[in-house]
Motif scaffolding. Structure first.
Motif, short mmCIF file in Angstrom:
data_model
loop_
_atom_site.label_atom_id
_atom_site.label_comp_id
_atom_site.label_asym_id
_atom_site.label_seq_id
_atom_site.Cartn_x
_atom_site.Cartn_y
_atom_site.Cartn_z
N LEU A 56 70.06 51.42 133.14
CA LEU A 56 69.07 51.29 132.09
C LEU A 56 68.49 52.65 131.73
O LEU A 56 68.30 52.96 130.55
CB LEU A 56 67.96 50.33 132.55
N ALA A 57 68.23 53.50 132.72
CA ALA A 57 67.67 54.83 132.46
C ALA A 57 68.68 55.69 131.69
O ALA A 57 68.31 56.42 130.77
CB ALA A 57 67.28 55.50 133.78
N ARG A 58 69.88 55.62 132.07
CA ARG A 58 70.91 56.42 131.38
C ARG A 58 71.10 55.97 129.93
O ARG A 58 71.21 56.79 129.02
CB ARG A 58 72.23 56.37 132.14
N VAL A 59 71.17 54.65 129.72
CA VAL A 59 71.33 54.14 128.35
C VAL A 59 70.12 54.52 127.53
O VAL A 59 70.23 54.95 126.37
CB VAL A 59 71.54 52.61 128.37
N GLY A 60 68.92 54.38 128.08
CA GLY A 60 67.70 54.77 127.37
C GLY A 60 67.72 56.24 127.04
O GLY A 60 67.32 56.65 125.95
N ASN A 61 68.14 57.07 127.99
CA ASN A 61 68.24 58.51 127.79
C ASN A 61 69.20 58.81 126.64
O ASN A 61 68.90 59.66 125.78
CB ASN A 61 68.68 59.17 129.09
N ALA A 62 70.35 58.15 126.63
CA ALA A 62 71.33 58.37 125.56
C ALA A 62 70.78 57.93 124.22
O ALA A 62 70.97 58.62 123.20
CB ALA A 62 72.61 57.62 125.89
N LEU A 63 70.03 56.80 124.19
CA LEU A 63 69.46 56.33 122.94
C LEU A 63 68.41 57.30 122.41
O LEU A 63 68.36 57.58 121.21
CB LEU A 63 68.85 54.94 123.11
N VAL A 64 67.59 57.84 123.29
CA VAL A 64 66.58 58.83 122.87
C VAL A 64 67.28 60.06 122.33
O VAL A 64 66.88 60.63 121.30
CB VAL A 64 65.63 59.16 124.05
N PHE A 65 68.34 60.50 123.00
CA PHE A 65 69.08 61.68 122.54
C PHE A 65 69.67 61.44 121.15
O PHE A 65 69.58 62.29 120.27
CB PHE A 65 70.17 62.04 123.56
N LEU A 66 70.25 60.27 120.95
CA LEU A 66 70.82 59.94 119.64
C LEU A 66 69.73 59.85 118.58
O LEU A 66 69.93 60.28 117.44
CB LEU A 66 71.62 58.65 119.71
N TYR A 67 68.56 59.33 118.96
CA TYR A 67 67.46 59.24 118.01
C TYR A 67 67.01 60.63 117.59
O TYR A 67 66.76 60.91 116.42
CB TYR A 67 66.30 58.45 118.63
N ILE A 68 66.91 61.53 118.55
CA ILE A 68 66.50 62.92 118.25
C ILE A 68 67.55 63.57 117.34
O ILE A 68 67.20 64.24 116.36
CB ILE A 68 66.29 63.72 119.55
N TRP B 105 69.53 62.06 115.30
CA TRP B 105 69.45 61.42 114.00
C TRP B 105 68.29 62.00 113.20
O TRP B 105 68.44 62.28 112.02
CB TRP B 105 69.30 59.91 114.15
N ARG B 106 67.18 62.16 113.83
CA ARG B 106 66.01 62.69 113.13
C ARG B 106 66.24 64.15 112.73
O ARG B 106 65.77 64.58 111.68
CB ARG B 106 64.77 62.59 114.00
N ALA B 107 66.92 64.90 113.57
CA ALA B 107 67.11 66.32 113.30
C ALA B 107 68.25 66.57 112.29
O ALA B 107 68.11 67.38 111.39
CB ALA B 107 67.39 67.06 114.60
N ALA B 108 69.35 65.87 112.46
CA ALA B 108 70.52 66.17 111.63
C ALA B 108 71.05 64.96 110.89
O ALA B 108 72.11 65.01 110.28
CB ALA B 108 71.62 66.75 112.51
N GLY B 109 70.38 63.87 110.88
CA GLY B 109 70.89 62.64 110.27
C GLY B 109 71.10 62.76 108.77
O GLY B 109 72.15 62.37 108.24
N LYS B 110 70.09 63.32 108.07
CA LYS B 110 70.20 63.41 106.61
C LYS B 110 71.34 64.35 106.21
O LYS B 110 72.11 64.06 105.30
CB LYS B 110 68.88 63.87 106.02
N SER B 111 71.43 65.48 106.87
CA SER B 111 72.51 66.42 106.54
C SER B 111 73.87 65.83 106.90
O SER B 111 74.86 66.05 106.20
CB SER B 111 72.28 67.77 107.22
N LEU B 112 73.94 65.06 108.01
CA LEU B 112 75.20 64.43 108.40
C LEU B 112 75.60 63.38 107.36
O LEU B 112 76.77 63.32 106.94
CB LEU B 112 75.06 63.79 109.78
N VAL B 113 74.62 62.57 106.91
CA VAL B 113 74.91 61.57 105.87
C VAL B 113 75.33 62.25 104.58
O VAL B 113 76.27 61.83 103.91
CB VAL B 113 73.67 60.65 105.66
N ALA B 114 74.62 63.33 104.23
CA ALA B 114 74.97 64.07 103.01
C ALA B 114 76.37 64.66 103.13
O ALA B 114 77.18 64.61 102.18
CB ALA B 114 73.94 65.17 102.75
N ALA B 115 76.70 65.21 104.28
CA ALA B 115 78.03 65.80 104.48
C ALA B 115 79.11 64.73 104.39
O ALA B 115 80.16 64.93 103.76
CB ALA B 115 78.10 66.52 105.83
#
Length: 183
Positions: free
Chosen positions: A32-44, A46-56
């Motif tokens: 559970l800790a590892r999955v949560g850690n991975a989800l937080v990393f993906l969220y970060i 997404w917030r940091a590079a999500g728009k540029s990734l979608v635009a690309a």
């Protein structure tokens, strides 16, 4: 710090505490800790590079669509050129056939003309040969007549010399020559 940053840090702290909370090792809590850690990393991310990734990705999708349209247009143009080339090749085959027929007809016409010219030339040569033979024959006959006349005159002269006197003899020769020359 933003609201997202506070949520991310709090979640990481919570996951760290939960993963080390139980004294005996519990694999489910660790998972559970590892999955949560991975989800937080993906969220970060997404917030940091999500728009540029979608635009690309959107730009890449548009570029691929444009390239497909361009390739489709080029394919249609190539097919049109191919059809034109095939039609041109077919027309060239027909044109070759026409040229072959025309050259064959011209060859036959030239052959007929050459044969006609050769026959006309042969006829001219034959006529010239007949004229030459006729001329030679007439000349030979004339030469033979002249030779026979000379021999006859000499023979008669010799015979008359024996029989006649000289005056009568000359008169007789003149008469004989006049008859031979006039014939």
């Amino acid at each position: 710090m933003s609201k997202d940053g506070i949520v991310a840090v709090a979640t990481l702290i919570l996951l760290g505490v939960v993963s080390h909370y139980s004294d005996p090792y519990n694999p489910w809590i660790n998972l559970l800790a590892r999955v949560g850690n991975a989800l937080v990393f993906l969220y970060i991310l997404w917030r940091a590079a999500g728009k540029s990734l979608v635009a690309a990705l959107t730009n890449r999708r548009a570029a691929i669509a444009d390239e497909i349209e361009t390739l489709a247009a080029r394919k249609a143009e190539a097919e049109a050129q191919l059809a034109a080339m095939i039609e041109k090749i077919d027309s060239l085959d027909a044109e070759c056939e026409a040229i072959l027929k025309e050259s064959h007809a011209q060859g036959e016409a030239i052959r007929e003309t050459l044969i006609a010219d050769a026959l006309a030339e042969a006829e001219k040569i034959r006529n010239a040969a007949h004229r030459a033979v006729d001329s030679e024959t007439k000349k030979a006959i004339q030469d033979l007549r002249n030779q026979m006349a000379d021999e006859i005159v000499q023979s008669v002269e010799a015979d008359l010399k024996k029989r006649l006197d000289m005056d009568a003899h000359l008169k007789l020769i003149d008469n004989a020559l006049k008859k031979v020359v006039l014939n």
